[in-house]
Design a protein around this motif. Structure first.
Motif, short mmCIF file in Angstrom:
data_model
loop_
_atom_site.label_atom_id
_atom_site.label_comp_id
_atom_site.label_asym_id
_atom_site.label_seq_id
_atom_site.Cartn_x
_atom_site.Cartn_y
_atom_site.Cartn_z
N GLY A 67 0.16 7.59 5.18
CA GLY A 67 -1.06 8.01 4.51
C GLY A 67 -2.29 7.32 5.05
N THR A 68 -3.38 7.46 4.28
CA THR A 68 -4.67 6.92 4.70
C THR A 68 -5.11 5.88 3.68
N VAL A 69 -5.61 4.76 4.17
CA VAL A 69 -6.04 3.69 3.26
C VAL A 69 -7.23 4.19 2.43
N ALA A 70 -7.09 4.12 1.09
CA ALA A 70 -8.13 4.62 0.19
C ALA A 70 -8.83 3.48 -0.53
N GLU A 71 -8.19 2.33 -0.62
CA GLU A 71 -8.78 1.19 -1.33
C GLU A 71 -8.15 -0.08 -0.77
N VAL A 72 -8.97 -1.11 -0.61
CA VAL A 72 -8.47 -2.37 -0.06
C VAL A 72 -8.67 -3.47 -1.10
N GLY A 73 -7.59 -4.15 -1.47
CA GLY A 73 -7.66 -5.21 -2.49
C GLY A 73 -8.20 -6.51 -1.93
N GLU A 74 -8.47 -7.43 -2.89
CA GLU A 74 -9.01 -8.74 -2.54
C GLU A 74 -8.09 -9.49 -1.56
N GLY A 75 -8.68 -10.09 -0.54
CA GLY A 75 -7.92 -10.95 0.37
C GLY A 75 -7.18 -10.22 1.47
N VAL A 76 -7.33 -8.89 1.54
CA VAL A 76 -6.63 -8.15 2.59
C VAL A 76 -7.47 -8.15 3.86
N GLU A 77 -6.84 -8.53 4.96
CA GLU A 77 -7.56 -8.50 6.24
C GLU A 77 -6.87 -7.54 7.20
N GLY A 78 -7.66 -6.92 8.06
CA GLY A 78 -7.07 -6.10 9.12
C GLY A 78 -6.91 -4.63 8.77
N TRP A 79 -7.18 -4.25 7.51
CA TRP A 79 -7.10 -2.84 7.12
C TRP A 79 -8.39 -2.41 6.45
N SER A 80 -8.87 -1.20 6.76
CA SER A 80 -10.11 -0.69 6.16
C SER A 80 -9.86 0.70 5.61
N VAL A 81 -10.73 1.10 4.67
CA VAL A 81 -10.65 2.45 4.12
C VAL A 81 -10.72 3.45 5.27
N GLY A 82 -9.83 4.44 5.26
CA GLY A 82 -9.81 5.47 6.31
C GLY A 82 -8.76 5.24 7.38
N ASP A 83 -8.22 4.01 7.45
CA ASP A 83 -7.16 3.75 8.45
C ASP A 83 -5.90 4.53 8.11
N GLU A 84 -5.23 5.02 9.14
CA GLU A 84 -3.94 5.68 8.92
C GLU A 84 -2.81 4.66 9.10
N ALA A 85 -1.77 4.80 8.27
CA ALA A 85 -0.68 3.82 8.30
C ALA A 85 0.59 4.44 7.75
N CYS A 86 1.70 3.75 7.98
CA CYS A 86 2.91 4.08 7.23
C CYS A 86 3.36 2.80 6.56
N ALA A 87 4.20 2.91 5.54
CA ALA A 87 4.49 1.73 4.73
C ALA A 87 5.90 1.73 4.17
N LEU A 88 6.43 0.51 4.09
CA LEU A 88 7.70 0.26 3.41
C LEU A 88 7.34 -0.06 1.96
N LEU A 89 7.96 0.63 1.00
CA LEU A 89 7.60 0.46 -0.40
C LEU A 89 8.79 -0.05 -1.22
N ALA A 90 8.49 -0.72 -2.34
CA ALA A 90 9.56 -1.06 -3.28
C ALA A 90 9.76 0.10 -4.27
N GLY A 91 8.85 1.07 -4.24
CA GLY A 91 8.90 2.25 -5.11
C GLY A 91 7.55 2.93 -5.07
N GLY A 92 7.45 4.11 -5.70
CA GLY A 92 6.15 4.75 -5.89
C GLY A 92 5.73 5.75 -4.83
N GLY A 93 6.60 6.02 -3.84
CA GLY A 93 6.20 6.88 -2.72
C GLY A 93 6.05 8.35 -3.05
N TYR A 94 6.77 8.83 -4.10
CA TYR A 94 6.73 10.27 -4.43
C TYR A 94 5.48 10.56 -5.29
N ALA A 95 4.30 10.27 -4.75
CA ALA A 95 3.07 10.45 -5.53
C ALA A 95 1.91 10.62 -4.56
#
Ligand code: NAP
Length: 327
Positions: A67-95
């Motif tokens: 997906g595409t980064v829509a929000e960046v939390g406090e202390g996160v470096e190296g990712w910005s809104v609009g970046d494309e990425a894939c991710a390993l999740l502990a849950g929540g992917g079907y949304a």
């Protein structure tokens, strides 16, 4: 946002699309606008009520996404809104959106489209962490992969082959055996008609498999230990053939062999981040140069999660089944 909700535990029919609160990026997290997610065996178990999410994880099914980064939390470096990425999740992917610790985000490998990238995180992280980080497979060694035509198997064959190991793979039909060979298996073994112990020993002049990646658990334990070479490593990642079996320690002892069982989902965030970093370093270049490709059996809309579960459950799929949000 919309996401897949479960009306109690049960068959695929308990799944449907519903409304749920949008996730918020906590410290160290980002929120991804999900393009696609993928169906894993663990999702089938979670739906049936047998595999609850680890503490603190979303109770929505889904262990990976792109997906595409829509929000960046406090202390996160190296990712910005609009970046494309894939991710390993502990849950929540079907949304439509999911919050994920930044260490579990990976860039989309060069040359891959965003939807297809959803096929990679779970299989790449599972294969790299188990076959290479835990079992330490070396290029001069023999790997036996059970379920070679499945999501995990198709990745394990390709990565091990690309890195120079000799690969044996089991599968259940002529078509799936052919797929294993196409992906780089040196020997494909029918688990229905052949004895994998015999075949591996015969083709290795009695040496056996240095590493076995096993999805069957109890049903294959004795034969997996039998097929191991001296100082071999059996890594059990699935229990499709049950959880309890007898282990003859004298065989392990004589072979100076190891039996290891692991689970990716329950690992702490730091451990998952280390695995994701290793995957980006070692597996992504193989994807970018075409030596490893995601094997996607079918792509369905998220609203058809129930059909996607039924498809994986039927055993007819080869490789991954994806679900797209339309984002
Ligand atoms: N521990 C972890 O961290 C972790 C992470 C990811 C996955 N897993 C586990 O790894 C396993 C594979 O996952 P997946 O995503 O690849 O699932 P999948 O795509 O559904 O594949 C399942 C595989 O099981 C094979 N199989 C069925 N009966 C078999 C038998 N008697 N002997 C050998 N293989 C047999 C199937 O082979 P055919 O299609 O040829 O019949 C198929 O390749 C699952 O058990 C999953 O839960 C564990």
């Amino acid at each position: 946002m919309r996401g897949v909700v479960a009306d109690g535990a049960g068959g695929p029919e308990v799944l449907s699309l519903g409304e749920m609160p949008d996730p918020v990026a906590g410290p160290g997290e980002v929120v991804l606008e999900v393009a696609a997610t993928a169906v894993n065996r663990a999702d089938l178990l979670q739906r049936q009520g047998f595999y609850p999410p680890p503490p603190g994880a979303s109770d929505v099914i889904g262990l990976e996404c792109s997906g595409t980064v829509a929000e960046v939390g406090e202390g996160v470096e190296g990712w910005s809104v609009g970046d494309e990425a894939c991710a390993l999740l502990a849950g929540g992917g079907y949304a439509e959106r999911v919050a994920v610790p930044a260490g579990q985000l990976m860039p989309v490998p060069a040359g891959l489209d965003l939807v297809t990238a959803a096929a990679l995180p779970e299989v790449a992280c599972t294969v790299w962490s188990n076959v290479f980080m835990v079992a330490g497979l070396r290029p001069d060694e023999h790997l036996l992969v059970h379920g070679g035509a499945g999501g995990i198997g198709t990745m394990a064959i390709q990565v091990a082959h690309a890195l120079g190991a000799t690969v044996f793979a089991t599968a259940g039909s002529a078509e799936k055996l052919e797929l294993c060979r196409e992906l780089g298996a040196d020997v494909a073994i029918s688990y229905r008609d052949e004895d994998f112990v015999e075949v591996v020993k015969e083709r290795t002049d009695g040496h056996g498999a240095d590493v076995v990646l096993d999805n069957m658990g109890a049903k294959y334990l004795a034969r997996n230990v039998d097929v191991l070479a001296l100082e071999g490593r059996l890594v059990v990642i699935g229990m499709q053939g049950g959880t309890k079996a007898e282990l003859d320690l004298s065989v392990l002892l004589r072979k100076r062999a190891a039996v290891i069982a692991t689970s990716l989902r329950a690992r702490p965030v730091e451990s998952k981040a280390a695995i994701c970093a290793a995957v980006v370093e070692h597996v992504w270049p193989l994807v970018a140069d075409g030596r490893v490709r995601p094997i996607v059996h079918r792509t369905l809309p998220l609203a058809e999660a129930a059909s996607a579960h039924a498809l994986l459950e039927s055993g007819d799929a080869s490789g991954k089944v994806l679900l797209t949000t339309g984002a």
